[in-house]
Motif scaffolding. Sequence first.
Motif, PDB file in Angstrom:
ATOM      1  N   PHE A 277       0.826  -1.211   0.000  1.00 11.23           N
ATOM      2  CA  PHE A 277       0.000   0.000   0.000  1.00 11.23           C
ATOM      3  C   PHE A 277       0.856   1.255   0.000  1.00 11.23           C
ATOM      4  CE2 PHE A 277      -3.150  -3.101   1.400  1.00 11.23           C
ATOM      5  CZ  PHE A 277      -4.204  -2.755   0.564  1.00 11.23           C
ATOM      6  N   HIS A 280       1.561   1.455  -3.726  1.00 10.05           N
ATOM      7  CA  HIS A 280       0.366   1.671  -4.544  1.00 10.05           C
ATOM      8  C   HIS A 280      -0.584   2.643  -3.858  1.00 10.05           C
ATOM      9  CE1 HIS A 280       1.256  -1.604  -7.420  1.00 10.05           C
ATOM     10  NE2 HIS A 280       1.826  -2.170  -6.369  1.00 10.05           N
ATOM     11  N   GLN A 281      -0.152   3.888  -3.806  1.00  6.00           N
ATOM     12  CA  GLN A 281      -0.969   4.872  -3.099  1.00  6.00           C
ATOM     13  C   GLN A 281      -2.281   5.142  -3.835  1.00  6.00           C
ATOM     14  OE1 GLN A 281       0.639   7.695  -0.755  1.00  6.00           O
ATOM     15  NE2 GLN A 281       2.508   6.520  -0.370  1.00  6.00           N
ATOM     16  N   LYS A 285      -6.251   2.609   1.009  1.00  4.43           N
ATOM     17  CA  LYS A 285      -5.716   1.737   2.040  1.00  4.43           C
ATOM     18  C   LYS A 285      -6.797   1.316   3.038  1.00  4.43           C
ATOM     19  CE  LYS A 285      -3.713   2.883   5.971  1.00  4.43           C
ATOM     20  NZ  LYS A 285      -4.116   1.821   6.917  1.00  4.43           N
ATOM     21  N   ILE A 305       0.661   3.181   7.990  1.00  2.00           N
ATOM     22  CA  ILE A 305       0.053   2.267   7.032  1.00  2.00           C
ATOM     23  C   ILE A 305      -0.528   1.050   7.742  1.00  2.00           C
ATOM     24  CG2 ILE A 305       0.510   0.770   5.058  1.00  2.00           C
ATOM     25  CD1 ILE A 305       2.597   2.820   4.164  1.00  2.00           C
TER      26      ILE A 305
END
Lengths: 356, 356
Positions: A277, A280-281, A285, A305
């Motif tokens: 995550f 892969h912003q 999330k 995160i």
Amino acid sequence: MMSDDKEKKRFGIKDIAKLADVSIGTVDRVLNNRKDVSEATRKKVKDIIKENNYQPNLYARSLSVKNNIKISVIIPKTSLQTGYWQLCLDGINKGIQELEPFGIQTEVFLYDQEDVHTFLEVSEKTIKSNFNAVVIAPIFIKETEAFVKKCHRKKLQTIYINSDIPTKSTLGYIGPNLNSTGRLAGNLTSYLVGTNAKILILNIAKGLENYKYLDTKIEGYRTYLNDLDRNFRIEVIDIPYNEYEEVEKELLSNIEKFTPDVLFVTNSRVSVVGRFFHDHQEIKKPYIIGFDFLEANVDYLSKGIVDFLICQRPDKQGYFALNYLYRFFLLKENVTNFKPMPIDIITIENYMFYEN
Amino acid sequence: MMSDDKEKKRFGIKDIAKLADVSIGTVDRVLNNRKDVSEATRKKVKDIIKENNYQPNLYARSLSVKNNIKISVIIPKTSLQTGYWQLCLDGINKGIQELEPFGIQTEVFLYDQEDVHTFLEVSEKTIKSNFNAVVIAPIFIKETEAFVKKCHRKKLQTIYINSDIPTKSTLGYIGPNLNSTGRLAGNLTSYLVGTNAKILILNIAKGLENYKYLDTKIEGYRTYLNDLDRNFRIEVIDIPYNEYEEVEKELLSNIEKFTPDVLFVTNSRVSVVGRFFHDHQEIKKPYIIGFDFLEANVDYLSKGIVDFLICQRPDKQGYFALNYLYRFFLLKENVTNFKPMPIDIITIENYMFYEN
DNA sequence: TGTCTTATCGTTAACGTTACCGAACATTGT
DNA sequence: ACAATGTTCGGTAACGTTAACGATAAGACA
């Protein structure tokens, strides 16, 4: 009334002898439950011991006795992808260091959890040498049980850490209660989302067949959530890989179909999900819950995160095991049962105080 | 390669003497930095010590030396309404029990936290007797500081627990970081509610003027939440009473006007709030966060009324303090700084494993 | 009765370290 | 030169407990 400055001479074996009108040798025989004492004097001495609440001087005892206690520790070796066992080893090393000046020699044997042969090798070594006790973190159930039986025949005390197996060790098991850790994860989840939430459970581990115990965690998690009657949608995905790229691929293909509100990683591999995550912003999330206070995990916890780490103190397990053996052999305490390991919740706001 | 069964004779003072061609008396003088040794032999002996990594046998040392270590412990006494200090005392008693066979005598003095006079009394007693160290849980700042200065003049080691005060003790402070515990409460709160939520902070304590330190918690809590920019409405209410009936009255009158989504009790008195919502089921229960692993608190935690208990291990504080003194006096370790106390999160699903 | 075993108990040397008491030698003052 | 003082070191008892070794006495057997 107080302030008794007179150096309170400790009530010792000599004083018992004087009161009982016997020699210190006899008192020692009574204290150590050895023979060559008549029942009459044995009782007399025992009464005096009880009356005066005699406490043996542990320093003197340990000085006098030849401490040839040798302990073998058998645990999996740390791999690059699973820092978990390093934590365990850290705790063991701490214990070794503390016990060393007291004359306890400890030897650690590491085996490859993907290769039964290595386990057989180190267990054979332990049997051949004359250890007094062995601490085992079992992975290969059948082989461990055979080994433990051999140990029992050789009067070798055994103690499990990290996971329990059916054939009982002589001294018990120190480790987490898996079902409860699952329930705790469910409990935290229940605070994070409302009804109809989508929940994804991730099993990430190469050689998943050796990790049947993960199912216990999942069961605890599911039953807790199902009992809430909040109509959650729960999916389970097995990812039998260790490398990030593989996990990434799996996650990408799955998350398209099922975008979770909460992501529950059943073991310490939560950092790879954190990295996912982080990389892969563009993907929203979910809340992330995982296990164990590994550096990589804490890293993604501090980044915000990973939301919760549930920690069963793998380091304490090894430490406790050694400490228990110390008390068993030197202090001759007979602790019947271990207290269960605490289950800790770590967030971005208390991780910096963890591990004392 | 391994299995060195030869009883590894520990390298001791005698071996040093033999190698250096001096007597053990001289070696002892070098080891303990006493005079009456020429610089030449001192160096020779020191070199040998370093080369062979000599580790003194702690058992032998403690057996030989007359252990007249006397420790005074000064903490508030437990009242009916505040079980907090009982926890602290429990930890201290555990420490006393462990240290007693090692020749350390500990005396506990309890004072009334609502009566300065009782504190002066016990501090005077400590000064008069010849203790080697004193563990203090400060409430009356000014009087404690005066006392500590007296101790320093009498070469009495001092150590604070539970709350720190400006005049430094000789050995430091063991206790919670108040700001961080407040932030942690804020962190948990942030998971419980969304934007525009109403949050109520409750200070419940008789004689609130002695509890300035609670403000530090509140500050941590507020700054954490304000930084989130979620437009929370936060109110603070002081309730300077201990009895349930008084608290109930205050709560009833206030909650009419301001129905909170989250209720944050700044100290261990959260159980009275728990009882309030247990008795008034007609009022919608907010999420409740409070402090400390007291029996009453855990009771409402297990009932599902209190949601989170943040715990700073008051029992460990006293225990650590004694343990530290043991290491300071007997093992002659010089730990420079204490590690901060861990901050634990307790919920309905892990409380049964807490306190080991 | 004498010998042999057994049960019961006292004596004592360790364990490693500390600290005190003097011995041996050097230095100083008269 | 002699005594007084100081420096440097060896010798040793003690700390409380353990366990090996003997000592003693009582009973068993011939």
